[in-house]
Structure formats: C-alpha cells, structure tokens
Design an enzyme around this catalytic site. Structure first.
Site, PDB file in Angstrom:
ATOM      1  N   SER A  50     -10.212  -1.290   6.457  1.00 27.09           N
ATOM      2  CA  SER A  50      -9.586  -0.950   5.181  1.00 27.09           C
ATOM      3  C   SER A  50      -8.870  -2.102   4.485  1.00 27.09           C
ATOM      4  O   SER A  50      -8.505  -1.981   3.325  1.00 27.09           O
ATOM      5  CB  SER A  50      -8.606   0.210   5.362  1.00 27.09           C
ATOM      6  OG  SER A  50      -9.307   1.401   5.621  1.00 27.09           O
TER       7      SER A  50
ATOM      8  N   LYS B  65       0.835  -1.200   0.000  1.00 26.54           N
ATOM      9  CA  LYS B  65       0.000   0.000   0.000  1.00 26.54           C
ATOM     10  C   LYS B  65       0.872   1.253   0.000  1.00 26.54           C
ATOM     11  O   LYS B  65       1.955   1.277   0.595  1.00 26.54           O
ATOM     12  CB  LYS B  65      -0.919  -0.033   1.219  1.00 26.54           C
ATOM     13  CG  LYS B  65      -2.004   1.033   1.237  1.00 26.54           C
ATOM     14  CD  LYS B  65      -2.954   0.772   2.405  1.00 26.54           C
ATOM     15  CE  LYS B  65      -4.058   1.815   2.492  1.00 26.54           C
ATOM     16  NZ  LYS B  65      -5.027   1.516   3.570  1.00 26.54           N
TER      17      LYS B  65
ATOM     18  N   SER C 123      -9.772   1.646   2.704  1.00 17.72           N
ATOM     19  CA  SER C 123      -8.904   2.537   1.954  1.00 17.72           C
ATOM     20  C   SER C 123      -7.861   1.818   1.109  1.00 17.72           C
ATOM     21  O   SER C 123      -7.215   2.427   0.258  1.00 17.72           O
ATOM     22  CB  SER C 123      -8.191   3.490   2.920  1.00 17.72           C
ATOM     23  OG  SER C 123      -7.334   2.765   3.803  1.00 17.72           O
TER      24      SER C 123
END
Length: 431
Positions: free
Chosen positions: A160, A60, A136
């Site tokens: 997330s 990420k 997210s």
C-alpha cells in the site's frame, strides 16, 4: 523560499480545488502555518532540528491526530471517539520539525490496491486523473507526486506504499515490519502492517524513516554497484508485464549491468507456491482484519461499508482459529527459507507492479476486471510483507506512464536497501 511561503503555495493550490478535493481528507491550515513559522524562526536563528525541519508532510487518514476521530477511509468511523493523542510517528515527526499539512485519502480500512473509495471519492492519478492512484495509500501517492507535500506517510500491508508510489512516479519505502512503531495507527493486519514514507527522492525517505523509527540520523553514501549481486526472480513474478513495464525493467537491468552489478537469476516460485497453499483458506490480512472488525461483522455488515471490504472480511470470519495458527506457523517457516535463499545475493530486483495505472472508469464498470487488476498490482509487492522483508520502489524515468522498479532486501537490512536505492536512483536518473 521560506517554509511558510512554500506552505502558502500548497494551501492556495488546495483552496483552488476545494469543491472537488479528493487527495486530502483534512487540511490543518492553522497548525501548519504555526509549525512553518517556527521552522523559519529556527532558520533565522541558525538552529536546526534535523533533515525534516521545515519539511511539509502529509499523513494517511489512519494515523491518530489528537482531538479528532480517525476515519481510516470509512463512514463508520465518523462517530468514533476522538483520539486522545497523536500517533507515535506523528509525534516524532512534529518533534523533528515537520509541518503536518493534512490527512490524505485512502481506501476503506486500507483494503484493496486500486485506490478507489466509494464514500469520499477517489484521487486521480498524478500523471493522469482518469487513472487509478493505487492504494491503499492513494492520497499519499498523489500528494507526493503533485507536490502538495514534500513527504507523505502511508501504510503498507501488501504493497500500500509501493503500489501508489509506482503508479504515481515517486519513491516508496516499506520498512521491515515492527521497525516503525504502529502505536496510534488504525490496523489492517498487525502481523503484516508497516508504516513508511513516499517522497520524490530516496534521501527524503531515508531521513523520514530514521525519524519514524526513532533511529539516529542516517546519511549513507550510495552503495557501490560494482560487484553487487542483484537477483531477478524469474518465473511467476515476471509474468504478465505490460509492454511499458517490461521495456523499462529491461532497460534498468542493462544499466545496472553496465554499472558493474552482477545480474543473476534466482528461483523463488516454490516458496511462493508454499505461501499460496498456506493462505488458501484466506489471506493473513483478511483473517487478521476480520478479527479487528468482528464486532460489526457478527451483527451484519452495514450498508455503509464498501462491499469489496465487507465481503472479504465476512468470508475470512469463517476461517477456524486452528487454520490461522497453522498458517502463521507455516509463514514463519517459509520466511526463514526465503531469508536463507536471499543470503546468497544482495537484493531482489523486479517490477514494483507488472502493469501501469489503469482507467478508474474501467475498474468501476467491471468487478471481475477490477479484481484481476488488483491481483496484478499486489502480486509482486506482497512478497515483502508475506516473507517479512523490506523493499523500496523507485521510479524509472522516461516512460509514457509511471513505472516502478523494486529492490527487495532481507529482514532488517533496511539501511542497506536504502543505500542501494541512492545508487540505483542516481543511475536511472542520469541514464
């Protein structure tokens, strides 16, 4: 097929869509090729660094990579100082032989669960690119599902990892907070943040979790389902499920019961109400996030920040310190009460999200609809963060759109949840 061959196929896929790449923020072609070649050389020498040796991994965009700024999905971070070293989990992954292929897209500063980023574009859902990917860890969910990585590393503060896992049809694991070190990860809310893997199998998540947590390799047998006490939190967490999710959940419960598990009801609405009251002034994530971003918030939110992010943070800036301290004290009391209640069962089971992925266009066209959708997406997953638990989202096969089934375990019971996940995964796959 060699690791290098598999990597080249992925890089070719990414090159073919380079003009409209939304899943990856950055691709590490040169270093990934070197790591893949090293993994193949170890195979030829009959040497292995473990279960992740030669695994192609995406990370990420909030994890530090030495020599470059960590964007965290924001335009504001483009001029940030380059990271001095890789994030600790990235270093551990590299030492385990993982091939880091690139950084995946995310929502700005890891806020919001829809997966929409107005600055860098929104990855289309792996099942249907017109649908939201969830956030997210939006790019992580799509990358794991479409096969541009074997394993994706995301972060989970309210869901997330698990929301994009559920919406894209892959496995997602949120470990107990602080099990995996956060060094070198751009924070959202340190009290709630966890780093966890998304992958196509539970076994891949088990191997990745061990490496990230710095634990010895863990290869458990699937937990026996016979006699397992699986509790369904009837009430608020089961409300508002759409027809696809409700039908998939009922089928899953029936299969668990047929396999010998004891399906029982459990009441937790009183604890959920207590947490809602404790966070009435603002969420813990917003308050802690406001402290992290206080410098630019106090001088006025830059127009370059997503208004959904700056608005939430700006409101949380007004919460007095005494309110935050009382909120955290009450949270600790409620977490202890939840732990005591869960001591009578083995796991909670519930839909990861009560709805399937929704159209991106609808979210962009109607702010109120988008807010309601985000609230639904986070409603079930955030329980694990708020009450300091661990949780695993598993895909339920056979649906028109991906649906997730979530196992929630007590604080520190990560390996037991993962062992149960192996058994439930096999049950759902074979049904």
């Amino acid at each position: 097929m060699t690791t290098r061959d598999r990597l080249e196929a992925i890089l070719a896929q990414l090159a073919a869509r380079a003009g409209d790449e939304r899943v990856f923020m950055k691709i590490y072609g040169e270093s990934a090729r070197a790591a893949a070649d090293a993994a193949d050389a170890r195979v030829r020498a009959s040497v292995s660094l473990g279960a992740l040796d030669g695994a192609i991994v995406s990370i990420k965009d909030l994890l530090d990579v030495a020599g470059e700024p960590t964007l965290a999905g924001s335009l504001m971070r483009r001029d940030a100082a380059p990271a001095m070293e890789d994030a600790l989990v990235v270093r551990r992954l590299r030492r385990a032989g993982a091939v880091i292929v690139g950084k995946t897209a995310m929502t700005e500063f890891a806020f919001t669960a829809l997966g929409i980023n107005p600055h860098y574009g929104t990855p289309g859902n792996a099942a249907d690119p017109a649908l939201i990917p969830g956030g997210s860890s939006s790019g992580a969910g799509v990358s794991a599902a479409e096969g541009t990585s074997d394993i994706s590393i995301g972060s989970d503060t309210g869901g997330s990892v698990r929301v994009p896992a559920a919406l894209n049809g892959v496995v997602g694991f949120k470990p107990t907070a602080r099990r995996v070190p956060l060094d070198g990860a751009f924070p959202l809310a340190p009290s709630l943040d966890s780093l966890g893997p998304l992958a196509r199998t539970v076994a891949q998540c088990i191997a990745t979790d061990a490496v990230m947590a710095g634990k010895e390799a863990f290869a458990p047998a699937p937990l026996a389902l016979t006699g397992l006490r699986i509790a369904v939190p009837r009430g608020r967490l089961m409300e508002g499920c759409d027809m696809i999710v409700a039908a998939a959940f009922d089928r899953s419960l029936a299969r668990l019961a047929a396999a010998g598990a004891q399906i029982i009801d459990i009441a937790v609405d009183d604890l959920l109400a207590g947490m809602r009251e404790a966070t009435r002034a603002a969420s813990i994530a917003a308050i802690e996030g406001a402290e992290i971003h206080a410098d630019w918030l106090t001088t006025g939110a830059p127009t370059a920040v997503d208004r959904n992010v700056s608005g939430s943070l700006g409101r949380a800036m007004q919460v007095p310190a005494v309110t935050y301290i009382r909120t955290m004290r009450r949270r600790a009391e409620l977490a202890a009460a939840m732990d005591a209640r869960l001591s009578a069962v083995d796991f909670l089971v519930l839909p990861t999200t009560p709805i399937v992925a929704q159209p991106i266009a609808e979210m962009l066209a109607d702010d109120m609809h988008a807010d309601r959708t985000e609230g639904l997406l986070l409603r079930n997953t955030q329980v694990a963060n708020q009450f300091d638990l661990c949780a695993l989202s598993l895909p339920v096969p056979g649906n028109r759109l991906p649906v997730g089934l979530m196992l929630v375990g007590r604080h520190g019971h990560d390996r037991r949840v993962l062992a149960a996940g192996l058994a439930v995964e096999a049950l759902l796959r074979d049904a």
